[in-house]
Design a protein around this motif. Structure first.
Motif, mmCIF file in Angstrom:
data_model
loop_
_atom_site.group_PDB
_atom_site.id
_atom_site.type_symbol
_atom_site.label_atom_id
_atom_site.label_comp_id
_atom_site.label_asym_id
_atom_site.label_seq_id
_atom_site.Cartn_x
_atom_site.Cartn_y
_atom_site.Cartn_z
ATOM 1 N N HIS A 227 0.835 -1.210 0.000
ATOM 2 C CA HIS A 227 0.000 0.000 0.000
ATOM 3 C C HIS A 227 0.868 1.258 0.000
ATOM 4 C CE1 HIS A 227 -4.453 -0.501 0.586
ATOM 5 N NE2 HIS A 227 -4.080 -1.763 0.630
ATOM 6 N N ILE A 228 1.896 1.248 0.829
ATOM 7 C CA ILE A 228 2.777 2.418 0.916
ATOM 8 C C ILE A 228 3.496 2.645 -0.416
ATOM 9 C CG2 ILE A 228 4.854 3.325 2.046
ATOM 10 C CD1 ILE A 228 3.944 1.881 4.593
ATOM 11 N N LEU A 229 3.976 1.570 -1.028
ATOM 12 C CA LEU A 229 4.715 1.691 -2.280
ATOM 13 C C LEU A 229 3.841 2.200 -3.425
ATOM 14 C CD1 LEU A 229 6.917 -1.540 -2.114
ATOM 15 C CD2 LEU A 229 7.708 0.839 -2.003
ATOM 16 N N ARG A 230 2.526 1.981 -3.324
ATOM 17 C CA ARG A 230 1.628 2.462 -4.374
ATOM 18 C C ARG A 230 1.305 3.955 -4.232
ATOM 19 N NH1 ARG A 230 -1.010 -2.693 -3.741
ATOM 20 N NH2 ARG A 230 -2.633 -1.772 -2.408
ATOM 21 N N THR A 231 1.727 4.558 -3.144
ATOM 22 C CA THR A 231 1.463 5.980 -2.914
ATOM 23 C C THR A 231 2.347 6.830 -3.830
ATOM 24 O OG1 THR A 231 0.968 5.485 -0.590
ATOM 25 C CG2 THR A 231 1.329 7.798 -1.172
ATOM 26 N N ASP A 232 1.748 7.823 -4.456
ATOM 27 C CA ASP A 232 2.474 8.695 -5.373
ATOM 28 C C ASP A 232 3.630 9.399 -4.665
ATOM 29 O OD1 ASP A 232 3.008 10.082 -7.779
ATOM 30 O OD2 ASP A 232 1.880 11.816 -7.048
ATOM 31 N N GLY A 233 4.812 9.281 -5.231
ATOM 32 C CA GLY A 233 5.989 9.923 -4.659
ATOM 33 C C GLY A 233 6.855 8.988 -3.849
ATOM 34 N N VAL A 235 9.243 5.873 -3.301
ATOM 35 C CA VAL A 235 10.160 5.074 -4.119
ATOM 36 C C VAL A 235 10.442 3.718 -3.469
ATOM 37 C CG1 VAL A 235 12.491 4.981 -5.092
ATOM 38 C CG2 VAL A 235 11.224 7.152 -5.056
ATOM 39 N N ALA A 236 10.645 3.711 -2.167
ATOM 40 C CA ALA A 236 10.954 2.468 -1.454
ATOM 41 C C ALA A 236 10.566 2.625 0.003
ATOM 42 C CB ALA A 236 12.439 2.137 -1.582
ATOM 43 N N VAL A 237 10.481 1.497 0.700
ATOM 44 C CA VAL A 237 10.161 1.509 2.132
ATOM 45 C C VAL A 237 10.969 0.418 2.818
ATOM 46 C CG1 VAL A 237 8.168 -0.004 1.788
ATOM 47 C CG2 VAL A 237 8.316 1.371 3.861
#
Length: 306
Positions: A227-233, A235-237
């Motif tokens: 979910h976080i990676l699909r957020t615009d802006g 790049v990585a988590v």
């Protein structure tokens, strides 16, 4: 959020008070009935009900402690007291189960040796029937909060065990009344003990998960990361951590690498709001912390600390 939690905590305490009153009133009746009828199964159920009363008292104390506000020393407050209350409940359940099993085996052995203990089936049946009604009433009171509070869940499971125990005592009493088979009493006691253990272990497993700060059972860390990676802006988590202060109070932290334009355009606040809202809405995370980093930060840290 805090107001809602306080409202839920107050409702939970009211449920515990009512359930404790029901269990406490019937416990006296059950002990007298067990002594009068000579039933070990009824006494075992009374012992289990006594553990329920102790567990409810522990749960009440834990709920009051958990309601205390956070301080500079206890930065998350005292809400984990609910988990410690559940731990005490689980241990009490195990002790009761072992004690009942030992007594039941002892009666079965003496019965085989021709020294069967006399049990009066009719008083046993009457008291067990009253107990069944009392347990149903207590369960209905606790059911509303058992899903969201590990503290109430422990109390609910104990009363559920009593409900099943009362049903087993009724069955044993009927067998004794109609057949005179006195061994039905210790056999029912063993069955009650066998039912207590799995519930106690389940509760203790949930407590251990919280105390070891494991990811909550209903939380998919890989799905949160996606979910976080699909957020615009984004790049990585990396350095993703999910745990729970107590049941229903999930906490999350992560390092999030973002594209350069997020910093240059001043979108960091907007991105943090979006990420926090995503976790709150989709994963019921009460408190989330994100450290925003330039893209490639993790690789640079790894190269510096091989």
């Amino acid at each position: 959020m805090a107001h809602d939690h306080d409202h839920v905590a107050t409702a939970d305490r009211a449920r515990l008070w009512v359930a404790a009153a029901i269990i406490g009133a019937f416990l006296i009746v059950q002990v007298i009935g067990a002594v009068f009828s000579g039933s070990l199964a009824l006494l075992a159920d009374a012992g289990h009900m006594a553990s329920d009363l102790i567990g409810l008292a522990v749960a009440l104390v834990a709920s009051f402690v958990a309601a205390r506000p956070a301080t500079d020393r206890q930065t998350y407050g005292y809400r984990r007291a609910e988990v410690l209350g559940a731990l005490v409940n689980g241990v009490i359940l195990v002790v009761v189960a072992v004690s009942v099993a030992i007594s039941a085996v002892g009666r079965l052995v003496t019965g085989v040796a021709g020294e069967a203990h006399e049990v009066q089936g009719v008083p046993m049946l009457v008291v067990a029937g009253i107990g069944l009604v009392a347990n149903v009433a207590a369960m209905l009171v606790l059911r509303g909060g058992a899903k969201d509070s590990i503290n109430l869940r422990g109390a609910y499971l104990e009363v559920l065990g009593d409900l099943i125990g009362s049903a087993l005592v009724i069955a044993a009493a009927l067998v004794i009344v109609f057949t005179g088979f006195a061994a039905a009493d210790p056999i029912a006691s063993l069955a009650i003990a066998a039912l207590i253990v799995p519930r106690a272990l389940s509760l203790l497993r949930d407590v251990a998960r919280v105390l070891f700060e494991s990811a909550p059972a209903d939380t998919d860390v890989a799905e949160i990361r996606a979910h976080i990676l699909r957020t615009d802006g984004v790049v990585a988590v990396h350095d993703v951590h999910v745990w729970a202060i107590t049941s229903g109070a999930h906490v999350f932290s992560a390092h999030v690498e973002v594209a350069p334009d997020v910093f240059s355009s001043g979108r960091t606040g907007e991105l943090l709001d979006e990420l926090g809202g995503c976790l709150s809405e989709h994963f019921d995370v009460e408190h989330s912390t994100f450290q925003l980093e330039p893209a490639g930060r993790e690789q640079r840290e790894q190269s510096q600390h091989p």
